[in-house]
Design a protein around this motif. Structure first.
Motif, PDB file in Angstrom:
ATOM      1  N   VAL A  61       7.073 -20.345 -14.059  1.00  0.00           N
ATOM      2  CA  VAL A  61       8.318 -19.716 -14.518  1.00  0.00           C
ATOM      3  C   VAL A  61       8.908 -18.971 -13.332  1.00  0.00           C
ATOM      4  O   VAL A  61       8.174 -18.306 -12.590  1.00  0.00           O
ATOM      5  CB  VAL A  61       8.031 -18.727 -15.685  1.00  0.00           C
ATOM      6  CG1 VAL A  61       9.265 -17.888 -16.000  1.00  0.00           C
ATOM      7  CG2 VAL A  61       7.566 -19.482 -16.929  1.00  0.00           C
ATOM      8  N   ILE A  62      10.216 -19.093 -13.138  1.00  0.00           N
ATOM      9  CA  ILE A  62      10.856 -18.346 -12.053  1.00  0.00           C
ATOM     10  C   ILE A  62      11.908 -17.407 -12.637  1.00  0.00           C
ATOM     11  O   ILE A  62      12.572 -17.738 -13.624  1.00  0.00           O
ATOM     12  CB  ILE A  62      11.432 -19.276 -10.969  1.00  0.00           C
ATOM     13  CG1 ILE A  62      11.740 -18.474  -9.696  1.00  0.00           C
ATOM     14  CG2 ILE A  62      12.677 -20.026 -11.464  1.00  0.00           C
ATOM     15  CD1 ILE A  62      11.777 -19.291  -8.433  1.00  0.00           C
TER      16      ILE A  62
ATOM     17  N   ARG B 147      14.049 -20.156 -15.452  1.00  0.00           N
ATOM     18  CA  ARG B 147      13.627 -21.543 -15.611  1.00  0.00           C
ATOM     19  C   ARG B 147      12.117 -21.636 -15.712  1.00  0.00           C
ATOM     20  O   ARG B 147      11.405 -20.934 -15.021  1.00  0.00           O
ATOM     21  CB  ARG B 147      14.109 -22.369 -14.397  1.00  0.00           C
ATOM     22  CG  ARG B 147      14.036 -23.872 -14.543  1.00  0.00           C
ATOM     23  CD  ARG B 147      14.804 -24.609 -13.425  1.00  0.00           C
ATOM     24  NE  ARG B 147      14.429 -24.148 -12.104  1.00  0.00           N
ATOM     25  CZ  ARG B 147      15.147 -23.334 -11.360  1.00  0.00           C
ATOM     26  NH1 ARG B 147      16.301 -22.887 -11.784  1.00  0.00           N
ATOM     27  NH2 ARG B 147      14.711 -22.944 -10.180  1.00  0.00           N
ATOM     28  N   ALA B 148      11.676 -22.542 -16.558  1.00  0.00           N
ATOM     29  CA  ALA B 148      10.251 -22.875 -16.632  1.00  0.00           C
ATOM     30  C   ALA B 148      10.130 -24.358 -16.380  1.00  0.00           C
ATOM     31  O   ALA B 148      11.028 -25.127 -16.705  1.00  0.00           O
ATOM     32  CB  ALA B 148       9.693 -22.530 -18.018  1.00  0.00           C
TER      33      ALA B 148
ATOM     34  N   CYS C  69      21.259 -26.074  -5.642  1.00  0.00           N
ATOM     35  CA  CYS C  69      22.435 -26.041  -6.514  1.00  0.00           C
ATOM     36  C   CYS C  69      21.971 -26.195  -7.965  1.00  0.00           C
ATOM     37  O   CYS C  69      21.083 -26.986  -8.263  1.00  0.00           O
ATOM     38  CB  CYS C  69      23.431 -27.134  -6.137  1.00  0.00           C
ATOM     39  SG  CYS C  69      22.839 -28.806  -6.357  1.00  0.00           S
ATOM     40  N   GLY C  70      22.565 -25.424  -8.830  1.00  0.00           N
ATOM     41  CA  GLY C  70      22.200 -25.502 -10.239  1.00  0.00           C
ATOM     42  C   GLY C  70      20.904 -24.794 -10.582  1.00  0.00           C
ATOM     43  O   GLY C  70      20.427 -24.880 -11.710  1.00  0.00           O
ATOM     44  N   MET C  71      20.310 -24.098  -9.621  1.00  0.00           N
ATOM     45  CA  MET C  71      19.034 -23.435  -9.890  1.00  0.00           C
ATOM     46  C   MET C  71      19.201 -21.950 -10.178  1.00  0.00           C
ATOM     47  O   MET C  71      18.224 -21.228 -10.299  1.00  0.00           O
ATOM     48  CB  MET C  71      18.095 -23.628  -8.706  1.00  0.00           C
ATOM     49  CG  MET C  71      17.568 -25.032  -8.598  1.00  0.00           C
ATOM     50  SD  MET C  71      15.889 -24.949  -7.990  1.00  0.00           S
ATOM     51  CE  MET C  71      15.523 -26.659  -7.713  1.00  0.00           C
TER      52      MET C  71
ATOM     53  N   VAL D  39      16.756 -22.236 -22.659  1.00  0.00           N
ATOM     54  CA  VAL D  39      18.129 -22.729 -22.730  1.00  0.00           C
ATOM     55  C   VAL D  39      19.090 -21.759 -22.041  1.00  0.00           C
ATOM     56  O   VAL D  39      20.044 -22.161 -21.399  1.00  0.00           O
ATOM     57  CB  VAL D  39      18.565 -22.942 -24.198  1.00  0.00           C
ATOM     58  CG1 VAL D  39      19.999 -23.430 -24.270  1.00  0.00           C
ATOM     59  CG2 VAL D  39      17.648 -23.944 -24.862  1.00  0.00           C
ATOM     60  N   PHE D  40      18.829 -20.465 -22.198  1.00  0.00           N
ATOM     61  CA  PHE D  40      19.525 -19.435 -21.437  1.00  0.00           C
ATOM     62  C   PHE D  40      18.462 -18.577 -20.769  1.00  0.00           C
ATOM     63  O   PHE D  40      17.347 -18.471 -21.283  1.00  0.00           O
ATOM     64  CB  PHE D  40      20.358 -18.536 -22.359  1.00  0.00           C
ATOM     65  CG  PHE D  40      21.664 -19.129 -22.770  1.00  0.00           C
ATOM     66  CD1 PHE D  40      22.762 -19.094 -21.921  1.00  0.00           C
ATOM     67  CD2 PHE D  40      21.799 -19.746 -24.006  1.00  0.00           C
ATOM     68  CE1 PHE D  40      23.969 -19.650 -22.298  1.00  0.00           C
ATOM     69  CE2 PHE D  40      23.011 -20.308 -24.393  1.00  0.00           C
ATOM     70  CZ  PHE D  40      24.098 -20.261 -23.528  1.00  0.00           C
ATOM     71  N   PRO D  41      18.794 -17.954 -19.641  1.00  0.00           N
ATOM     72  CA  PRO D  41      17.835 -17.006 -19.080  1.00  0.00           C
ATOM     73  C   PRO D  41      17.382 -16.018 -20.146  1.00  0.00           C
ATOM     74  O   PRO D  41      18.185 -15.593 -20.983  1.00  0.00           O
ATOM     75  CB  PRO D  41      18.645 -16.301 -17.981  1.00  0.00           C
ATOM     76  CG  PRO D  41      19.643 -17.325 -17.546  1.00  0.00           C
ATOM     77  CD  PRO D  41      20.017 -18.059 -18.805  1.00  0.00           C
ATOM     78  N   ALA D  42      16.099 -15.699 -20.116  1.00  0.00           N
ATOM     79  CA  ALA D  42      15.531 -14.842 -21.163  1.00  0.00           C
ATOM     80  C   ALA D  42      14.516 -13.909 -20.529  1.00  0.00           C
ATOM     81  O   ALA D  42      13.967 -14.218 -19.474  1.00  0.00           O
ATOM     82  CB  ALA D  42      14.850 -15.707 -22.218  1.00  0.00           C
ATOM     83  N   ARG D  43      14.301 -12.771 -21.168  1.00  0.00           N
ATOM     84  CA  ARG D  43      13.284 -11.852 -20.649  1.00  0.00           C
ATOM     85  C   ARG D  43      11.922 -12.536 -20.671  1.00  0.00           C
ATOM     86  O   ARG D  43      11.616 -13.284 -21.608  1.00  0.00           O
ATOM     87  CB  ARG D  43      13.214 -10.581 -21.486  1.00  0.00           C
ATOM     88  CG  ARG D  43      14.511  -9.823 -21.595  1.00  0.00           C
ATOM     89  CD  ARG D  43      14.930  -9.119 -20.318  1.00  0.00           C
ATOM     90  NE  ARG D  43      16.393  -9.047 -20.259  1.00  0.00           N
ATOM     91  CZ  ARG D  43      17.121  -8.824 -19.166  1.00  0.00           C
ATOM     92  NH1 ARG D  43      16.523  -8.667 -18.006  1.00  0.00           N
ATOM     93  NH2 ARG D  43      18.421  -8.786 -19.190  1.00  0.00           N
TER      94      ARG D  43
END
Lengths: 81, 376, 435
Positions: free
Chosen positions: B219-220, B302-303, C379-381, C408-412
């Protein structure tokens, strides 16, 4: 007249009508939301929580989307911390 | 790609294949690299990118020490996008029992020329303020580093191209053996030697290789510069991550040059799909937060999951295939392929040219595994 | 059913725009236990943003009132970040994780603007067309500001009209497509009289605002924020001083959750049958996700999906005729507002395409696929996960979309750690999102 909410953006007090988002409060305070990884100034693009250009620190939590967060009394918003 | 103009065809443009191609070209061989996908698109893309000395076995220590030295020599040449950083590793000891291991490791490393310092509980808290309080201490290995593997593989490929190496991407290989390579499109190439550097997929081209896919998740986070300063690995890793049979997780985080925090690690056998699994990801993150509670509030962007090419004795296969002297194997690097890629290139080129190697090659020869299939 | 503090819904609708509202309302009217989850702070999605009180449109107000009457549970400010296991969504409300159990899921995640890079597009005050509208609806004063509206699609007119009603000056609306294509579009509208009325209404609101086809932005100019826009208008360059550039090139579907759940996609849109069932059992899909077709289509799709998900297939079937009629609009919209080839050459080598990682056009261009570009340029990361640069890359380089990775969205980190609190009933949050 709708209720006013008072919060701080980079330490400066801002008053906005209830229902205003943090992204808008930042713009009203004359600030921009963030600097990009190559240090360009950036402000909101999509307005709907998708582009992440409006990321700010809210009450010590980094990387919050300003456009999806409603202003609340006493909120402490910081850009580029 | 004309027939028999090649001394060496390397199959696989991951970091190991790239290193092999570069080193062979440097020794004057005519080299072609084939990959079914993109440069560094397999395990190279999925891994953490640590450059680390490890001592699970004397042979692992020799290989990682040698290869880390090669990376450190290359350091000044690496372009910015490789994101190389000599962050150092801290092996974190949770308790007194693990501090015993710190002391053993310290004496093992330092007596063999690897810098290492024992840090106590208070020093650890200063070095890494986001670790939880009350940890016993750790071992700081200052010359370890981290890098961004796909760009490191690209860098090696660019250097290889400058040495005359040809590279063909999007070319799937169907079969290799006896100096011939058959592509999926039906074409054939011949070469004096074919190097199978396809990592976790190596047994598909060389049946019988003792390489299994060991799935891992990572996970980043978004950018939090300074949140973590060294690569941190729990010493419990020795107990949990290296158990051969069962699924396991361990605390392993890395500071990326971007300010992002890379959080690992998990190990699973028998998983066929590279799909991210919510349950093991959760366990891995729980473990990370147990050591570093502040991680909980960071934004994870992202994972992903990938496969380590694992061998029964945790050492890579570097050398001729047991039954085909025209096929060389450079695969099976498990979780250490980024670290040990450069040394692997050297050892392959040494064998092909008959040169003396800097370290004894016996422990890495594929024939060793063929003789004693697997020990648990 | 409540057991040991856990709550299960018959139907969960993701997205509280027109399709989601219609779906949830119809399903709830059938007696299903329904929840609606939406990332935005209030009901309405993008087009009906702001909830019933702020709605300027009769249809919106009617649907929102009807929604509130049957009272599905609304979780505003809550984004779905993944699926814990089949039948269990993982979501985050601000940074508090939640799990939501469903028997049937309806995806109504809508669309976003397609952004195409051109020099200066990263300057502050260059925004999406819908983007600026959303910010104005969220409190940004626009009175007496000069706004150039540019890009492509019917949204441009709607936004220009909205901004003008709120006191903005619109020196020009730039539509990249040609008059020919626009005329073709107008022609195809004959079978949709409702659309023509809507178009006229917009036109009335727009008064004498200049509108140019064959017109697109070449550069946004300014030092640390926008000062002027350089546009190409019928082949001529024109510089227009302005406070904002509101610029979006039609719409692309928010298909990430659908892709992650394994729904079959066709050309980026979710493949569905007549009942709006996706390829994944118990997962339905409605609205712009199945094809960009506007509000009326979204509403009828929401209705069909809601009825079908709640088990009333005959009522759903009764809407098929209307649905089919409105669906024809999808392909004519796509044809009329497809970005023209010239837009591929707007970027200079140093123009940033990926805004999260600041990856330039030149760095991306050398790669063979989106995956190669992603791996080697990052890109896209970034945190937008390619939502902005992805559709741009697909257009600029004719690449296939990169695969979707969770969340799907950044999450804690905590939210992905299985430390979620199962949903609890809080009576003050049951409907409306009007607090």
């Amino acid at each position: 007249m709708s209720e006013q909410i008072t919060l701080t953006v980079n330490g400066i007090q801002v008053s906005v009508p209830r229902g205003t988002t943090v992204a808008v409060a930042v713009l009203l305070a004359g600030a921009i939301c963030r600097h990009s990884v190559t240090d360009e100034p950036r402000a909101p693009l999509c307005g709907m929580g998708v582009c992440y250009e409006c990321r700010v620190k809210i009450d010590d939590v980094s990387h919050c989307r300003g456009c999806q967060t409603l202003c609340e009394h006493g909120m402490n918003v910081r850009t580029d911390d | 790609m004309t027939a028999s103009s090649h001394d060496v065809v390397v199959v696989g443009a991951g970091i190991v294949g790239a290193a092999c191609a570069l080193e062979c070209a440097r020794r004057g061989m005519r080299v072609t690299v084939l990959d079914r996908d993109v440069i560094g698109g397999g395990s190279t893309a999925a891994g953490m990118g640590h450059i680390v000395v490890m001592d699970d076995s004397p042979a692992q220590f020799a290989l990682t020490q040698y290869s880390r030295q090669l990376w450190n020599e290359l350091r000044d040449d690496l372009p910015a996008e490789v994101e190389f950083e000599r962050s150092g590793t801290i092996w974190v000891a949770a308790d007194e029992e693990e501090m015993e291991e710190v002391r053993r490791k310290h004496s093992y490393y330092t007596s063999r020329g690897v810098n290492a310092e024992i840090v106590n509980s208070a020093e650890l808290a200063i070095l890494e303020p986001n670790l939880r309080r009350g940890l016993a201490g750790g071992l700081l290995v200052p010359d370890d580093g981290v890098l961004y593997p796909p760009c490191a593989a690209s860098f090696l490929i660019e250097r290889a191209k400058a040495q005359g190496v040809a590279i063909h991407l999007g070319k799937a290989v169907q079969q290799i053996g006896r100096g011939r390579v058959r592509l999926s499109d039906g074409r054939e190439i011949s070469a004096s030697v074919v190097v199978n550097a396809t990592g976790a997929w190596a047994p598909e081209l060389t049946p019988g290789l003792e390489i299994r896919r060991r799935k891992g998740h990572l996970v980043i986070t978004d950018r939090y510069p300074g949140f973590v300063r060294h690569q941190l690995v729990e010493l419990g890793y020795l107990k949990s991550a290296h158990s051969i049979s069962s699924d396991s997780v361990a605390f392993n985080v890395q500071p990326r040059k971007t300010g992002q925090v890379l959080i690992g690690s998990s190990r699973q056998y028998g998983a066929e799909s590279a799909e991210v699994e919510a349950e093991i990801t959760a366990k891995m993150l729980q473990r990370a937060q147990y050591y570093m509670p502040g991680l909980a509030q960071l934004s994870a962007i992202r994972a992903w999951a990938g496969f380590r090419p694992a061998t029964p004795d945790k050492l890579p296969l570097i050398g001729p295939a047991p039954e085909d002297p025209a096929t060389y194997i450079a695969a099976g690097h498990e979780g250490l392929g980024i670290t040990t890629s450069l040394a692997t290139g050297r050892l392959i080129a040494d064998q092909l040219t008959g040169a003396d190697s800097s370290i004894p090659i016996g422990p890495y020869l594929p024939s060793r595994v063929a003789q004693e299939p697997s020990h648990v | 059913m409540t057991s040991a503090g856990r709550e299960q819904f018959d139907v969960i609708v993701v997205g509280a725009g027109p399709a989601g509202i219609a779906a949830a309302t119809r399903a709830a009217e059938c007696g299903a236990r329904v929840a609606v989850v939406d990332d935005n702070p209030a009901l309405g999605g993008q087009i009906w943003r702001g909830g019933a009180e702020k709605a300027e449109d009769m249809q919106a107000r009617e649907w929102m009132n009807r929604f509130q009457k049957v009272g599905p549970r609304l979780f505003p400010g809550t984004r779905v970040i993944g699926q814990q296991q089949s039948g269990m969504l993982l979501a985050e409300e601000r940074d508090v994780p939640r799990t939501l159990r469903y028997r049937t899921l309806i995806l109504a995640t809508g669309a976003r603007e397609r952004f195409l890079p051109f020099p200066g597009w990263t300057l502050p005050n260059v925004m999406g067309a819908g983007g600026l509208q959303a910010l104005v609806k969220s409190g940004l004063p626009i009175h007496e500001k000069r706004v150039v509206v540019a890009g492509s699609g019917p949204l441009l007119l709607a936004v220009a009209a909205y901004l003008r009603r709120h006191g903005a000056e619109i020196p020009l609306i730039c539509e990249q497509t040609s008059w020919t294509r626009l005329a073709g579009f107008g022609f195809s509208l004959i079978s949709h009289p409702g659309k023509i009325a809507q178009g006229l209404k917009l036109k009335l609101g727009l008064g004498f605002v200049p509108f140019a086809a064959n017109c697109w932005p070449l550069a946004a100019q300014g030092f640390d924020r926008l000062e002027s826009v350089l546009v190409s208008r019928n082949g001529e360059k024109q510089e227009i001083a302005c406070d904002y550039l509101a610029c979006g090139f039609h719409l692309v579907p928010n298909n990430e959750l659908a892709a992650l759940l394994g729904c079959e996609l066709r050309g980026g849109f979710v493949a569905v049958d007549d009942f709006l069932r996706t390829s994944v059992p118990a997962v339905y899909c409605a609205g712009e996700l199945t094809g960009i077709g506007g509000v009326e289509l979204a509403v009828v799709e929401g209705e069909i999906a809601g009825l079908a998900a709640a088990g009333d297939e005959s009522a759903a079937r009764a809407l098929f005729g209307n649905h089919r009629k409105l669906q024809k609009f999808v392909s004519s919209l796509a044809r009329a507002f497809a970005p023209r080839e010239e837009l591929k050459s707007l970027s200079s080598p140093e123009t940033i395409v990926c805004r999260c990682e600041d990856v330039t056009f030149a760095r991306m261009g050398g790669h063979a696929s989106s995956r190669a570009a992603k791996l080697h340029t990052r890109c896209g990361m970034g945190p937008c996960q390619g939502r902005v640069c992805g559709p741009a890359m697909e257009f600029l380089f004719s690449w296939e979309a990169a695969s979707v990775r969770p969340p799907v969205f950044p999450a804690r980190v905590a939210s992905l750690s299985g430390m979620e609190t199962e949903l609890e009933v809080e009576s003050d949050r049951t409907t409306g999102g009007t607090r």
